[in-house]
Write a protein that holds these residues in place. Sequence first.
Motif, PDB file in Angstrom:
ATOM      1  N   ASN A 109       0.910   3.970  -3.066  1.00  0.00           N
ATOM      2  CA  ASN A 109       0.656   5.385  -2.799  1.00  0.00           C
ATOM      3  C   ASN A 109       1.791   6.266  -3.309  1.00  0.00           C
ATOM      4  OD1 ASN A 109      -0.754   7.643  -1.479  1.00  0.00           O
ATOM      5  ND2 ASN A 109       0.954   7.595  -0.053  1.00  0.00           N
ATOM      6  N   THR A 110       3.026   5.902  -2.977  1.00  0.00           N
ATOM      7  CA  THR A 110       4.154   6.749  -3.357  1.00  0.00           C
ATOM      8  C   THR A 110       4.430   6.720  -4.853  1.00  0.00           C
ATOM      9  OG1 THR A 110       5.687   4.943  -2.834  1.00  0.00           O
ATOM     10  CG2 THR A 110       5.286   6.568  -1.113  1.00  0.00           C
TER      11      THR A 110
ATOM     12  N   ASN B 166       0.828  -1.212   0.000  1.00  0.00           N
ATOM     13  CA  ASN B 166       0.000   0.000   0.000  1.00  0.00           C
ATOM     14  C   ASN B 166       0.857   1.255   0.000  1.00  0.00           C
ATOM     15  OD1 ASN B 166      -2.470  -1.329  -0.067  1.00  0.00           O
ATOM     16  ND2 ASN B 166      -2.636  -1.450   2.152  1.00  0.00           N
ATOM     17  N   ARG B 167       1.981   1.197   0.694  1.00  0.00           N
ATOM     18  CA  ARG B 167       2.892   2.348   0.683  1.00  0.00           C
ATOM     19  C   ARG B 167       3.460   2.576  -0.712  1.00  0.00           C
ATOM     20  NH1 ARG B 167       8.701   2.573  -0.039  1.00  0.00           N
ATOM     21  NH2 ARG B 167       8.959   0.813   1.374  1.00  0.00           N
TER      22      ARG B 167
ATOM     23  N   ASN C 299       2.048   6.360  -7.033  1.00  0.00           N
ATOM     24  CA  ASN C 299       0.809   6.819  -7.680  1.00  0.00           C
ATOM     25  C   ASN C 299       0.216   5.756  -8.607  1.00  0.00           C
ATOM     26  OD1 ASN C 299       0.830   9.433  -6.498  1.00  0.00           O
ATOM     27  ND2 ASN C 299       2.357  10.092  -7.995  1.00  0.00           N
TER      28      ASN C 299
ATOM     29  N   LYS D 262      -6.546  -0.950  -2.911  1.00  0.00           N
ATOM     30  CA  LYS D 262      -5.811  -1.064  -1.656  1.00  0.00           C
ATOM     31  C   LYS D 262      -5.872  -2.500  -1.135  1.00  0.00           C
ATOM     32  CE  LYS D 262      -6.085   0.337   3.125  1.00  0.00           C
ATOM     33  NZ  LYS D 262      -6.937   0.956   4.127  1.00  0.00           N
TER      34      LYS D 262
ATOM     35  N   SER E 215      -0.966   4.778   6.453  1.00  0.00           N
ATOM     36  CA  SER E 215       0.094   5.622   5.916  1.00  0.00           C
ATOM     37  C   SER E 215       1.444   4.947   6.091  1.00  0.00           C
ATOM     38  CB  SER E 215       0.109   6.975   6.630  1.00  0.00           C
ATOM     39  OG  SER E 215       0.403   6.803   7.996  1.00  0.00           O
TER      40      SER E 215
END
Length: 310
Positions: free
Chosen positions: A215-216, A211-212, A218, A223, A234
């Motif tokens: 997110n980073t 998930n990290r 993009n 999820k 987060s």
Amino acid sequence: MKKIFKILIPLLLLGAITYQYRDILITRFFPLAPCTKPISYALGTFDAKFGISEKYFLNALLEAEAIWEKPFGRELFTYVPEDLSSDVLKINLIHDYRQEATNKLTDLGIVVQNNRASYDMLKIKFTELKAEFAAAKDNYDARVENYNDRLEAYEKLVQYWNARGGAPKKEYDELQAEKSVLDAQASGLKALEAQINEMITEINSMVVVLNRLANTLNLSVEKYNTVGASRGESFEEGVYFVEGSKREIDIYEFSSREKLVRVLAHELGHALDLDHVDDPKAIMYRLNQGDTEKLTNADLEALNAHCGVK
């Protein structure tokens, strides 16, 4: 003479007030140019669960400082031990699920970088482990059901013979043999439960990192969900934040000394009021994916624009 005193007394009072609040007045009306005064910092929270000493961490901080100070030619940061006043930058080392996830993957021999290749590799391993977990869980549930059925039957027989003053020798021996089987089953179930719990820990560690990365990087992906108790969503290796006069850097995760130095240097860059740059190899890139502890041209341009480095 009285007129002179009337003039002198207010002037003396004004002078005393001005002297007492000189630092505030100078900062307010005559601000220093950026990077003129070194930023004082101290250690705040230091979590020993990282398995490193304060000396090790401070040495990494000195290396991170030097990354910025060497091209500048003078001191930009200064360590002030035991000074936790409000205007001092506090640097915290906080151990939580993020570092636990990194440690677990390291134990499994999985090295994760901030790139799509690492994401795809980890996704494959996650899918394989999730399938193993599902099979192990089905096997465990079936064995638990069988155990509970046999245990219920055993307890009914024990109650039956106890109500009659005890079982004959043959039936007693059979009950003892069944008890031994049940004890062995219970022991096996306990061991299997421990294996499943370890799988859950590994799966959840992968979920945190997947998930990290999503997110980073993009990535437009769904999820991933943890198994069992949920964890935070987060994932930041470090963060610099300002709240009024309070300034702090929180470091959450690193997989090596090099990564620690880079994340410290990155957050110190934010403390200098530098923003992210577009060069993936730069210290101030939004992801900690470079492999050098030197400023790139993009970093130097940002430093020059803000601090006037030539």
